[in-house]
Enzyme design. Structure first.
Site, PDB file in Angstrom:
ATOM      1  CE  LYS A 266      -3.690  -2.119   2.786  1.00 41.13           C
ATOM      2  NZ  LYS A 266      -4.841  -1.909   1.896  1.00 41.13           N
ATOM      3  NE  ARG A 340     -10.822  -9.914  -2.174  1.00 38.23           N
ATOM      4  CZ  ARG A 340     -11.134  -8.967  -3.054  1.00 38.23           C
ATOM      5  NH1 ARG A 340     -11.422  -9.294  -4.300  1.00 38.23           N
ATOM      6  NH2 ARG A 340     -11.154  -7.704  -2.696  1.00 38.23           N
TER       7      ARG A 340
END
EC number: 3.4.11.1
Length: 510
Positions: A266, A340
């Protein structure tokens, strides 16, 4: 803060000694000849007070009123939402002061006292008074120690009071763990918090380490944790409020205790906020804290896959293919879509429990923030009845969500040439494609996914966890109780006993 529910007329309230008296003034205030009613009527007549929710008037040393300071606060139509707005405004004003230790919250002026309004008032008090202090060297002591909630009678108020106190404790626990820096909220420490909950009535805790997780075949979960030295944990919480034969509701909370994005790293700006990537897990802990307080008659299982997502020398790489617990293979195109991956194995584990419903809660996608902002959580579900129950709970708890689509066409982008499924499908519709990925692992049960990426925490000057969606989850679970035979009540220790009193005054702490 201690809360006390007390039956007081407006006349008796005038004699109640306190540092502050908060009076909610609704539309169409009924007249009275006591000092409080006279003060409110004069303030409205002179135009100094509006009854619009949140409008304030301060008065000091009012003749005939024992409290040092009186705050008249507009409460509009006296709905739970208006009551929350009013109490937030009053508590904000009190928080700015330095000398308020005991306060009285007067709800007597409300035309019809709904349990939901009582709950909204108490939760607003608790949330506004909350301050994170765990990692401060010299934490400031909380000024406000006691809040007396004054009502005309206990008949309508008691249920709302009890529910509010349990909820407030749950929200506070969720905030506490979400706000902690990642080095103070590792997977191991998070498991420790779950074990502490296991000491409360009807709750049992089990914590699985790397060997047990590997034995279960949770290849997707294990893959995410490869890049960090912090050992992963799979936390199982069980609340047993009904007969053992009754199928449980399963809550799954994403527990990424810090998310760098892994190899797909990130940007540095605001990366500190990625400590909040375990807010789903924190909400499960908070919900179980509330369940222990209220002891509803149903079975609930909480699952928390907890790990860090770091770019270490063993970290997963874009293009790697891993095998999930379900046997499905996954091509990891983006290591920053790790939530996920841990959730899919937890969903497969949940199927073993033969659940009546499964709800996963996760700070899953920035796309959901773009779509819904910070007002409503995203709701996805493969079951209409479950989706409707969650949506109703969101509205009744003032913790709203919004139903999002799950058309099969959205899954096209998840196709892979090298595995059964890819873990991302591009930028367009990102919140939906993430939910479509999870749906593959929830085919055998009623399932819902709450994307709380926009609602779990606030940035800027008010940076910190919100405790959402504990309120939504608790209302949802309580709504499921009627269909489930209740187990016998469990006697709690004095420290954990639910606040349920039949006497005119009830005290508890949140």
């Amino acid at each position: 803060m201690d809360f006390e529910l007390k039956t007081l007329t407006r006349t008796l309230i005038c004699n109640e000694k306190a540092d502050a008296l908060i009076v909610l003034i609704p539309e169409g205030l009924t007249a009275g000849d006591d000092a409080l009613s006279v003060l409110a009527a004069l303030a409205i007549k002179s135009g100094d007070l509006e009854v619009k929710p949140g409008k304030l008037l301060n008065a000091y040393r009012v003749t005939g009123i024992a409290a040092t300071r009186v705050l008249l606060v507009g409460a509009g139509d006296a709905s739970p939402k208006s009551v929350r707005t009013a109490v937030n405004a009053a508590m904000g004003a009190l928080k700015a002061g330095n000398n308020v230790q005991r306060a009285v919250l007067c709800l007597n002026a409300l035309p019809t006292l709904q349990p939901e309004a009582v709950r909204a008032a108490i939760v607003a008090c608790s949330e506004t008074a909350y301050a994170y202090t765990t990692t401060k060297s010299k934490p400031a002591a909380a000024k406000l120690q006691q809040m007396v909630v004054a009502v005309d009678g206990l008949a309508n108020a008691q249920a709302g009071f009890d529910k509010a106190v349990g909820l407030a404790k749950g929200i506070e626990l969720a905030k506490e763990w979400a706000n902690r820096p990642a080095n103070h909220a590792t997977p191991t420490l998070l498991a420790g918090a779950a074990k502490e909950l296991g000491k409360l009535p009807r709750i049992k805790t089990e914590v699985l380490g790397p060997k047990e997780i590997e034995k279960l075949g949770m290849g997707a979960f294990l893959a995410v944790a490869q890049g960090t030295a912090e050992p992963l944990r799979f936390i199982v919480l069980r609340y047993e409020g009904a007969a053992k034969a009754e199928a449980p509701v399963v809550l799954i909370g994403k527990g990424i205790t810090f998310d760098t994005g892994g190899i797909s790293i990130k940007p540095a700006a605001e990366m500190d906020e990625m400590k909040f990537d375990m807010c789903g897990a924190a909400s499960v802990l908070g919900t179980f804290r509330a369940l222990a307080e209220l002891q509803p008659g149903l079975n609930v299982v909480g699952l928390i896959p907890a790990c860090e997502n770091m770019p270490g020398d063993r970290a997963i790489k874009p293009g790697d293919v891993v095998t999930s617990m379900s046997g499905q293979t996954i091509e990891i195109l983006n290591t920053d879509a790790e939530g996920r991956l841990v959730l899919c194995d937890a969903l497969t584990y949940a199927a073993r429990l033969k659940p009546r419903a499964v709800v996963d809660i996760a700070t899953l996608t920035g796309a959901c923030v773009v779509a819904l902002g910070g007002v409503r959580s995203g709701l996805f579900s493969n079951n209409e009845a479950l989706a409707e129950s969650l949506a109703r709970a969101g509205e009744s708890s003032l913790d709203p969500c919004w139903r999002m689509p799950l058309d099969d066409d959205y899954a096209e982008g998840l196709k892979s040439n090298f595995a059964d499924v890819a873990n991302v499908a591009g930028r367009a519709g990102g919140a939906v494609t993430a939910a479509k990925f999870l749906q593959r692992f929830a085919a055998d049960f009623a399932w819902a996914h709450l994307d709380i990426a926009g609602t779990a925490w606030k940035s800027g000057a008010a940076k910190g966890a919100t405790g959402r969606p504990v309120a939504l989850l608790l209302d949802f679970l309580l709504g499921q109780v009627q269909a489930v035979p209740a187990a016998q009540p469990v006697k709690a220790s004095p420290k954990t006993r639910p606040a349920r009193k039949s006497t005119p005054a009830a005290k508890t702490r949140a």
